[in-house]
Design a protein around this motif. Structure first.
Motif, PDB file in Angstrom:
ATOM      1  N   LYS A  54       0.799  -1.231   0.000  1.00 37.68           N
ATOM      2  CA  LYS A  54       0.000   0.000   0.000  1.00 37.68           C
ATOM      3  C   LYS A  54       0.832   1.282   0.000  1.00 37.68           C
ATOM      4  O   LYS A  54       0.309   2.364   0.250  1.00 37.68           O
ATOM      5  CB  LYS A  54      -0.989   0.005   1.159  1.00 37.68           C
ATOM      6  N   ALA A  55       2.127   1.185  -0.298  1.00 39.81           N
ATOM      7  CA  ALA A  55       2.947   2.393  -0.399  1.00 39.81           C
ATOM      8  C   ALA A  55       2.653   3.132  -1.703  1.00 39.81           C
ATOM      9  O   ALA A  55       2.746   4.358  -1.771  1.00 39.81           O
ATOM     10  CB  ALA A  55       4.430   2.048  -0.326  1.00 39.81           C
ATOM     11  N   LEU A  56       2.268   2.414  -2.743  1.00 39.28           N
ATOM     12  CA  LEU A  56       1.948   3.005  -4.038  1.00 39.28           C
ATOM     13  C   LEU A  56       0.476   2.757  -4.345  1.00 39.28           C
ATOM     14  O   LEU A  56       0.030   1.611  -4.378  1.00 39.28           O
ATOM     15  CB  LEU A  56       2.819   2.389  -5.141  1.00 39.28           C
ATOM     16  N   THR A  57      -0.274   3.840  -4.533  1.00 35.53           N
ATOM     17  CA  THR A  57      -1.673   3.701  -4.920  1.00 35.53           C
ATOM     18  C   THR A  57      -1.858   4.304  -6.308  1.00 35.53           C
ATOM     19  O   THR A  57      -1.246   5.312  -6.643  1.00 35.53           O
ATOM     20  CB  THR A  57      -2.618   4.404  -3.921  1.00 35.53           C
ATOM     21  N   VAL A  58      -2.692   3.652  -7.091  1.00 36.23           N
ATOM     22  CA  VAL A  58      -2.941   4.082  -8.465  1.00 36.23           C
ATOM     23  C   VAL A  58      -4.452   4.130  -8.683  1.00 36.23           C
ATOM     24  O   VAL A  58      -5.180   3.235  -8.257  1.00 36.23           O
ATOM     25  CB  VAL A  58      -2.303   3.094  -9.471  1.00 36.23           C
ATOM     26  N   LYS A  59      -4.896   5.181  -9.366  1.00 36.73           N
ATOM     27  CA  LYS A  59      -6.298   5.300  -9.769  1.00 36.73           C
ATOM     28  C   LYS A  59      -6.325   5.738 -11.223  1.00 36.73           C
ATOM     29  O   LYS A  59      -5.542   6.587 -11.630  1.00 36.73           O
ATOM     30  CB  LYS A  59      -7.037   6.315  -8.906  1.00 36.73           C
ATOM     31  N   ALA A  60      -7.220   5.142 -11.991  1.00 38.38           N
ATOM     32  CA  ALA A  60      -7.367   5.505 -13.400  1.00 38.38           C
ATOM     33  C   ALA A  60      -8.831   5.375 -13.783  1.00 38.38           C
ATOM     34  O   ALA A  60      -9.538   4.488 -13.303  1.00 38.38           O
ATOM     35  CB  ALA A  60      -6.515   4.596 -14.282  1.00 38.38           C
ATOM     36  N   SER A  61      -9.285   6.290 -14.638  1.00 34.41           N
ATOM     37  CA  SER A  61     -10.661   6.193 -15.104  1.00 34.41           C
ATOM     38  C   SER A  61     -10.784   6.821 -16.482  1.00 34.41           C
ATOM     39  O   SER A  61     -10.018   7.696 -16.856  1.00 34.41           O
ATOM     40  CB  SER A  61     -11.625   6.885 -14.139  1.00 34.41           C
ATOM     41  N   MET A  62     -11.766   6.323 -17.206  1.00 32.66           N
ATOM     42  CA  MET A  62     -12.090   6.886 -18.508  1.00 32.66           C
ATOM     43  C   MET A  62     -13.603   6.848 -18.655  1.00 32.66           C
ATOM     44  O   MET A  62     -14.230   5.829 -18.395  1.00 32.66           O
ATOM     45  CB  MET A  62     -11.435   6.118 -19.641  1.00 32.66           C
ATOM     46  N   HIS A  63     -14.166   7.985 -19.050  1.00 27.88           N
ATOM     47  CA  HIS A  63     -15.604   8.099 -19.267  1.00 27.88           C
ATOM     48  C   HIS A  63     -15.841   8.712 -20.642  1.00 27.88           C
ATOM     49  O   HIS A  63     -15.140   9.640 -21.038  1.00 27.88           O
ATOM     50  CB  HIS A  63     -16.247   8.976 -18.195  1.00 27.88           C
ATOM     51  N   ASN A  64     -16.804   8.194 -21.346  1.00 27.72           N
ATOM     52  CA  ASN A  64     -17.215   8.747 -22.635  1.00 27.72           C
ATOM     53  C   ASN A  64     -18.690   9.088 -22.556  1.00 27.72           C
ATOM     54  O   ASN A  64     -19.490   8.297 -22.069  1.00 27.72           O
ATOM     55  CB  ASN A  64     -16.976   7.748 -23.767  1.00 27.72           C
ATOM     56  N   TYR A  77     -13.403  11.845 -20.940  1.00 23.59           N
ATOM     57  CA  TYR A  77     -12.752  12.333 -19.731  1.00 23.59           C
ATOM     58  C   TYR A  77     -11.830  11.226 -19.227  1.00 23.59           C
ATOM     59  O   TYR A  77     -12.280  10.133 -18.913  1.00 23.59           O
ATOM     60  CB  TYR A  77     -13.794  12.678 -18.665  1.00 23.59           C
ATOM     61  N   THR A  78     -10.534  11.522 -19.159  1.00 21.99           N
ATOM     62  CA  THR A  78      -9.549  10.538 -18.744  1.00 21.99           C
ATOM     63  C   THR A  78      -8.779  11.082 -17.546  1.00 21.99           C
ATOM     64  O   THR A  78      -8.388  12.256 -17.545  1.00 21.99           O
ATOM     65  CB  THR A  78      -8.560  10.241 -19.888  1.00 21.99           C
ATOM     66  N   ALA A  79      -8.554  10.251 -16.551  1.00 21.35           N
ATOM     67  CA  ALA A  79      -7.786  10.649 -15.372  1.00 21.35           C
ATOM     68  C   ALA A  79      -6.921   9.480 -14.920  1.00 21.35           C
ATOM     69  O   ALA A  79      -7.387   8.345 -14.846  1.00 21.35           O
ATOM     70  CB  ALA A  79      -8.719  11.068 -14.247  1.00 21.35           C
ATOM     71  N   VAL A  80      -5.651   9.773 -14.655  1.00 22.51           N
ATOM     72  CA  VAL A  80      -4.722   8.780 -14.121  1.00 22.51           C
ATOM     73  C   VAL A  80      -3.952   9.452 -12.994  1.00 22.51           C
ATOM     74  O   VAL A  80      -3.447  10.570 -13.166  1.00 22.51           O
ATOM     75  CB  VAL A  80      -3.732   8.272 -15.196  1.00 22.51           C
ATOM     76  N   GLY A  81      -3.887   8.796 -11.853  1.00 21.04           N
ATOM     77  CA  GLY A  81      -3.161   9.366 -10.729  1.00 21.04           C
ATOM     78  C   GLY A  81      -2.429   8.296  -9.953  1.00 21.04           C
ATOM     79  O   GLY A  81      -2.845   7.132  -9.919  1.00 21.04           O
ATOM     80  N   ALA A  82      -1.319   8.697  -9.358  1.00 25.13           N
ATOM     81  CA  ALA A  82      -0.535   7.781  -8.529  1.00 25.13           C
ATOM     82  C   ALA A  82       0.005   8.545  -7.333  1.00 25.13           C
ATOM     83  O   ALA A  82       0.329   9.729  -7.440  1.00 25.13           O
ATOM     84  CB  ALA A  82       0.610   7.182  -9.327  1.00 25.13           C
ATOM     85  N   MET A  83       0.082   7.861  -6.185  1.00 28.98           N
ATOM     86  CA  MET A  83       0.692   8.448  -5.002  1.00 28.98           C
ATOM     87  C   MET A  83       1.620   7.425  -4.375  1.00 28.98           C
ATOM     88  O   MET A  83       1.253   6.260  -4.192  1.00 28.98           O
ATOM     89  CB  MET A  83      -0.351   8.888  -3.986  1.00 28.98           C
ATOM     90  N   PHE A  91       4.540  11.565  -2.462  1.00 26.77           N
ATOM     91  CA  PHE A  91       4.702  12.097  -3.810  1.00 26.77           C
ATOM     92  C   PHE A  91       3.462  11.712  -4.613  1.00 26.77           C
ATOM     93  O   PHE A  91       3.047  10.563  -4.583  1.00 26.77           O
ATOM     94  CB  PHE A  91       5.936  11.503  -4.503  1.00 26.77           C
ATOM     95  N   GLY A  92       2.907  12.662  -5.328  1.00 24.33           N
ATOM     96  CA  GLY A  92       1.731  12.372  -6.137  1.00 24.33           C
ATOM     97  C   GLY A  92       1.875  12.935  -7.535  1.00 24.33           C
ATOM     98  O   GLY A  92       2.552  13.945  -7.753  1.00 24.33           O
ATOM     99  N   PHE A  93       1.244  12.269  -8.495  1.00 17.42           N
ATOM    100  CA  PHE A  93       1.220  12.759  -9.874  1.00 17.42           C
ATOM    101  C   PHE A  93      -0.155  12.453 -10.459  1.00 17.42           C
ATOM    102  O   PHE A  93      -0.664  11.343 -10.305  1.00 17.42           O
ATOM    103  CB  PHE A  93       2.307  12.090 -10.729  1.00 17.42           C
ATOM    104  N   ASP A  94      -0.750  13.444 -11.110  1.00 14.12           N
ATOM    105  CA  ASP A  94      -2.057  13.279 -11.746  1.00 14.12           C
ATOM    106  C   ASP A  94      -1.989  13.773 -13.184  1.00 14.12           C
ATOM    107  O   ASP A  94      -1.358  14.798 -13.469  1.00 14.12           O
ATOM    108  CB  ASP A  94      -3.137  14.079 -11.010  1.00 14.12           C
ATOM    109  N   TYR A  95      -2.655  13.045 -14.063  1.00  8.50           N
ATOM    110  CA  TYR A  95      -2.781  13.429 -15.472  1.00  8.50           C
ATOM    111  C   TYR A  95      -4.272  13.433 -15.804  1.00  8.50           C
ATOM    112  O   TYR A  95      -4.961  12.437 -15.571  1.00  8.50           O
ATOM    113  CB  TYR A  95      -2.042  12.434 -16.368  1.00  8.50           C
TER     114      TYR A  95
END
Length: 187
Positions: A54-64, A77-83, A91-95
């Motif tokens: 659980k040190a790295l969490t990832v979330k991704a979604s795509m909606h049309n 609508y696309t979203a990808v994030g990692a912490m 540290f976090g990054f979101d696209y």
């Protein structure tokens, strides 16, 4: 809005598939009418998971979403994030990307917005969490010739938690933003 969602969960991972029918305001002669019709449909796929204990969490979604049936416009609508969390540093990054097709008849380009956000936070101080966020957004509008507006910024903040068990928080932040606008009427 009506819809349905199905999820599959296995350990620290989940996948969801959804279908929905969002309401849309009827437009007559370019003016919103206030009458909402369910003339659109949408589908979405979302993933959430954690790795490395659980040190790295990832979330991704795509909606049309398909809307305005008269001109067959669509939006995605696309979203990808990692912490990544290490002891007291996160540290976090979101696209994020939003795009539309056939929004306005006769336009040469389809409008889109793309954002990238990087965040680092220090959680090792009792009652205080300083963080630094850097972001960049590129916005392309649907004009006959492509117009691109770029916004870049840095945000430094400190969150104060007077009572740890309560959700009440104070925030102090400093933001600086620079813009490179191609269009004279950009906002």
């Amino acid at each position: 809005t009506t819809g349905v969602k199905g999820s599959y969960v296995m350990g620290d991972h989940s996948v969801s598939l959804m279908a929905f029918n969002p309401a849309e305001d009827s437009v007559s002669n370019g003016v919103n009418s206030g009458n909402f019709n369910n003339t659109r449909y949408g589908v979405g796929l979302a993933y959430s998971g954690s790795f490395m204990e659980k040190a790295l969490t990832v979330k991704a979604s795509m909606h049309n979403v398909a809307f305005m049936a008269a001109n067959d416009a669509k939006a995605s609508y696309t979203a990808v994030g990692a912490m990544y969390s290490m002891d007291v540093v996160k540290f976090g990054f979101d696209y994020l990307m939003n795009a539309q097709t056939k929004e306005v008849a006769g336009t040469a380009k389809d409008p889109s917005t793309t954002s990238m956000i990087a965040t680092v936070s220090y959680t090792g101080m009792e009652g205080m969490t300083p963080s630094l966020k850097v972001f960049q957004t590129a916005d392309k509008n649907g004009a006959t010739t492509e117009v691109k507006n770029d916004v870049t910024g840095i945000s430094g903040s400190v969150e104060f938690t007077p009572v740890k068990e309560e959700a009440f928080r104070y925030h102090v932040a400093y933001n600086t933003i620079s813009s490179k606008l191609d269009s004279a009427n950009a906002k």
